[in-house]
Design a protein around this motif. Structure first.
Motif, PDB file in Angstrom:
ATOM      1  N   SER A  49      54.579  29.779  49.068  1.00 10.24           N
ATOM      2  CA  SER A  49      54.572  30.777  50.133  1.00 10.24           C
ATOM      3  C   SER A  49      53.327  31.649  50.032  1.00 10.24           C
ATOM      4  CB  SER A  49      55.797  31.684  50.016  1.00 10.24           C
ATOM      5  OG  SER A  49      56.976  30.935  49.948  1.00 10.24           O
ATOM      6  N   PHE A  50      52.970  32.243  51.172  1.00  8.70           N
ATOM      7  CA  PHE A  50      51.814  33.130  51.232  1.00  8.70           C
ATOM      8  C   PHE A  50      52.191  34.363  52.030  1.00  8.70           C
ATOM      9  CE2 PHE A  50      50.435  28.755  51.046  1.00  8.70           C
ATOM     10  CZ  PHE A  50      49.639  28.776  49.901  1.00  8.70           C
ATOM     11  N   ALA A  51      51.856  35.530  51.510  1.00  9.68           N
ATOM     12  CA  ALA A  51      52.072  36.790  52.211  1.00  9.68           C
ATOM     13  C   ALA A  51      50.727  37.483  52.355  1.00  9.68           C
ATOM     14  CB  ALA A  51      53.036  37.683  51.441  1.00  9.68           C
ATOM     15  N   GLN A  52      50.507  38.035  53.526  1.00 11.99           N
ATOM     16  CA  GLN A  52      49.275  38.777  53.764  1.00 11.99           C
ATOM     17  C   GLN A  52      49.247  39.981  52.823  1.00 11.99           C
ATOM     18  OE1 GLN A  52      48.855  40.774  57.574  1.00 11.99           O
ATOM     19  NE2 GLN A  52      46.843  39.816  57.771  1.00 11.99           N
ATOM     20  N   THR A  53      48.075  40.304  52.301  1.00 16.74           N
ATOM     21  CA  THR A  53      47.967  41.405  51.340  1.00 16.74           C
ATOM     22  C   THR A  53      48.511  42.716  51.905  1.00 16.74           C
ATOM     23  OG1 THR A  53      45.652  41.697  52.001  1.00 16.74           O
ATOM     24  CG2 THR A  53      46.060  40.446  49.995  1.00 16.74           C
ATOM     25  N   GLU A  54      48.319  42.960  53.185  1.00 13.75           N
ATOM     26  CA  GLU A  54      48.842  44.196  53.780  1.00 13.75           C
ATOM     27  C   GLU A  54      50.368  44.234  53.745  1.00 13.75           C
ATOM     28  OE1 GLU A  54      46.955  46.851  54.464  1.00 13.75           O
ATOM     29  OE2 GLU A  54      45.380  45.570  53.656  1.00 13.75           O
ATOM     30  N   LEU A  55      51.013  43.102  53.985  1.00 12.38           N
ATOM     31  CA  LEU A  55      52.474  43.029  53.886  1.00 12.38           C
ATOM     32  C   LEU A  55      52.909  43.240  52.441  1.00 12.38           C
ATOM     33  CD1 LEU A  55      55.308  42.398  55.040  1.00 12.38           C
ATOM     34  CD2 LEU A  55      54.815  39.981  54.630  1.00 12.38           C
ATOM     35  N   ALA A  56      52.213  42.617  51.509  1.00 10.85           N
ATOM     36  CA  ALA A  56      52.557  42.748  50.095  1.00 10.85           C
ATOM     37  C   ALA A  56      52.459  44.200  49.634  1.00 10.85           C
ATOM     38  CB  ALA A  56      51.654  41.857  49.255  1.00 10.85           C
ATOM     39  N   LYS A  57      51.507  44.932  50.178  1.00  5.03           N
ATOM     40  CA  LYS A  57      51.346  46.340  49.793  1.00  5.03           C
ATOM     41  C   LYS A  57      52.557  47.173  50.195  1.00  5.03           C
ATOM     42  CE  LYS A  57      46.330  46.209  49.842  1.00  5.03           C
ATOM     43  NZ  LYS A  57      45.088  46.575  50.554  1.00  5.03           N
ATOM     44  N   THR A  58      53.278  46.755  51.237  1.00  7.38           N
ATOM     45  CA  THR A  58      54.482  47.493  51.624  1.00  7.38           C
ATOM     46  C   THR A  58      55.612  47.257  50.630  1.00  7.38           C
ATOM     47  OG1 THR A  58      55.396  45.751  53.059  1.00  7.38           O
ATOM     48  CG2 THR A  58      53.874  47.327  54.080  1.00  7.38           C
ATOM     49  N   ASN A  59      55.577  46.137  49.917  1.00  2.00           N
ATOM     50  CA  ASN A  59      56.603  45.815  48.921  1.00  2.00           C
ATOM     51  C   ASN A  59      56.255  46.330  47.532  1.00  2.00           C
ATOM     52  OD1 ASN A  59      58.110  44.372  50.834  1.00  2.00           O
ATOM     53  ND2 ASN A  59      56.962  42.509  50.424  1.00  2.00           N
ATOM     54  N   ILE A  60      54.971  46.531  47.286  1.00  3.16           N
ATOM     55  CA  ILE A  60      54.505  46.958  45.965  1.00  3.16           C
ATOM     56  C   ILE A  60      53.650  48.213  46.166  1.00  3.16           C
ATOM     57  CG2 ILE A  60      53.278  46.251  43.866  1.00  3.16           C
ATOM     58  CD1 ILE A  60      53.831  43.332  44.781  1.00  3.16           C
ATOM     59  N   PRO A  61      54.296  49.368  46.320  1.00  6.25           N
ATOM     60  CA  PRO A  61      53.572  50.585  46.683  1.00  6.25           C
ATOM     61  C   PRO A  61      52.536  51.045  45.655  1.00  6.25           C
ATOM     62  CG  PRO A  61      55.877  51.067  46.193  1.00  6.25           C
ATOM     63  CD  PRO A  61      55.732  49.590  46.198  1.00  6.25           C
ATOM     64  N   GLU A  62      52.713  50.668  44.406  1.00  4.78           N
ATOM     65  CA  GLU A  62      51.737  51.055  43.373  1.00  4.78           C
ATOM     66  C   GLU A  62      50.493  50.179  43.404  1.00  4.78           C
ATOM     67  OE1 GLU A  62      52.013  53.812  41.428  1.00  4.78           O
ATOM     68  OE2 GLU A  62      53.807  54.198  42.628  1.00  4.78           O
ATOM     69  N   GLY A  63      50.519  49.119  44.222  1.00  7.55           N
ATOM     70  CA  GLY A  63      49.356  48.246  44.364  1.00  7.55           C
ATOM     71  C   GLY A  63      49.345  47.089  43.380  1.00  7.55           C
ATOM     72  N   PHE A  64      48.368  46.228  43.531  1.00  7.19           N
ATOM     73  CA  PHE A  64      48.213  45.042  42.702  1.00  7.19           C
ATOM     74  C   PHE A  64      46.745  44.634  42.733  1.00  7.19           C
ATOM     75  CE2 PHE A  64      49.654  43.983  46.950  1.00  7.19           C
ATOM     76  CZ  PHE A  64      48.681  43.113  47.397  1.00  7.19           C
ATOM     77  N   THR A  65      46.370  43.739  41.852  1.00  3.13           N
ATOM     78  CA  THR A  65      45.006  43.232  41.828  1.00  3.13           C
ATOM     79  C   THR A  65      44.907  42.089  42.817  1.00  3.13           C
ATOM     80  OG1 THR A  65      44.806  43.819  39.496  1.00  3.13           O
ATOM     81  CG2 THR A  65      43.206  42.246  40.369  1.00  3.13           C
ATOM     82  N   GLU A  66      44.008  42.221  43.788  1.00  2.00           N
ATOM     83  CA  GLU A  66      43.834  41.172  44.787  1.00  2.00           C
ATOM     84  C   GLU A  66      42.946  40.056  44.238  1.00  2.00           C
ATOM     85  OE1 GLU A  66      42.982  42.263  48.864  1.00  2.00           O
ATOM     86  OE2 GLU A  66      43.763  44.280  48.488  1.00  2.00           O
ATOM     87  N   SER A  67      43.240  38.851  44.667  1.00  2.43           N
ATOM     88  CA  SER A  67      42.424  37.708  44.288  1.00  2.43           C
ATOM     89  C   SER A  67      41.058  37.822  44.952  1.00  2.43           C
ATOM     90  CB  SER A  67      43.106  36.412  44.728  1.00  2.43           C
ATOM     91  OG  SER A  67      42.346  35.311  44.335  1.00  2.43           O
ATOM     92  N   ASP A  68      40.031  37.413  44.229  1.00  2.01           N
ATOM     93  CA  ASP A  68      38.661  37.484  44.732  1.00  2.01           C
ATOM     94  C   ASP A  68      37.948  36.189  44.359  1.00  2.01           C
ATOM     95  OD1 ASP A  68      36.001  37.984  45.317  1.00  2.01           O
ATOM     96  OD2 ASP A  68      35.908  39.860  44.191  1.00  2.01           O
ATOM     97  N   PRO A  69      37.555  35.385  45.348  1.00  7.15           N
ATOM     98  CA  PRO A  69      36.884  34.118  45.039  1.00  7.15           C
ATOM     99  C   PRO A  69      35.588  34.284  44.252  1.00  7.15           C
ATOM    100  CG  PRO A  69      37.530  34.191  47.349  1.00  7.15           C
ATOM    101  CD  PRO A  69      37.769  35.555  46.781  1.00  7.15           C
ATOM    102  N   ALA A  70      34.974  35.455  44.332  1.00  7.34           N
ATOM    103  CA  ALA A  70      33.716  35.698  43.619  1.00  7.34           C
ATOM    104  C   ALA A  70      33.947  36.119  42.168  1.00  7.34           C
ATOM    105  CB  ALA A  70      32.905  36.759  44.352  1.00  7.34           C
TER     106      ALA A  70
END
Length: 130
Positions: A49-70
């Motif tokens: 499954s895939f969730a858009q980062t903006e949607l994920a931020k609503t579930n994890i209010p303290e934030g998370f480390t986003e994936s970065d291809p670079a």
């Protein structure tokens, strides 16, 4: 006992990510939510499954480390078993994956390769272990 039902990866573009996995690995789309902020692929017993980062931020209010291809990949991988690793590896590259490690045979006999998807997630393409 719990059942491992799904893995959700947080991505910026759900439809593009779903299309990548369809083209690179031949998975079938289960659905994409009407707002394009969540989607699932049929991959066997476990749903990817895939969730858009903006949607994920609503579930994890303290934030998370986003994936970065670079950046370097996370200490996490998803693995797909295939009959022909070299062929599947090349198909993934042709679909837009980034090369990490070409197919090689491990001492225990398994053929293993690694790519990164469009979001920078590490993907192992390997033969099954008997």
């Amino acid at each position: 006992m719990a059942n491992f039902a799904y893995t959700i990866l947080y991505v910026r573009d759900v439809p593009a990510t779903i299309a990548f996995y369809e083209n690179a690995f031949g998975f079938q789309r289960k659905f994409i939510a009407p707002g394009n902020d969540y989607g699932e692929l049929l991959t066997g017993d476990t749903t990817l499954s895939f969730a858009q980062t903006e949607l994920a931020k609503t579930n994890i209010p303290e934030g998370f480390t986003e994936s970065d291809p670079a950046a370097r990949p996370f200490a996490f991988e998803i693995g797909f078993t295939v009959e022909n690793v070299e062929e599947a590896f090349q198909k993934a590259l042709d679909a837009g994956a980034t090369l990490v490690s070409k197919p090689k045979t491990k001492p225990w006999g398994q053929v293993v390769s690694y790519v990164r998807d469009l979001n920078g997630f590490l993907v192992e393409i390997c033969t099954a272990m008997d």
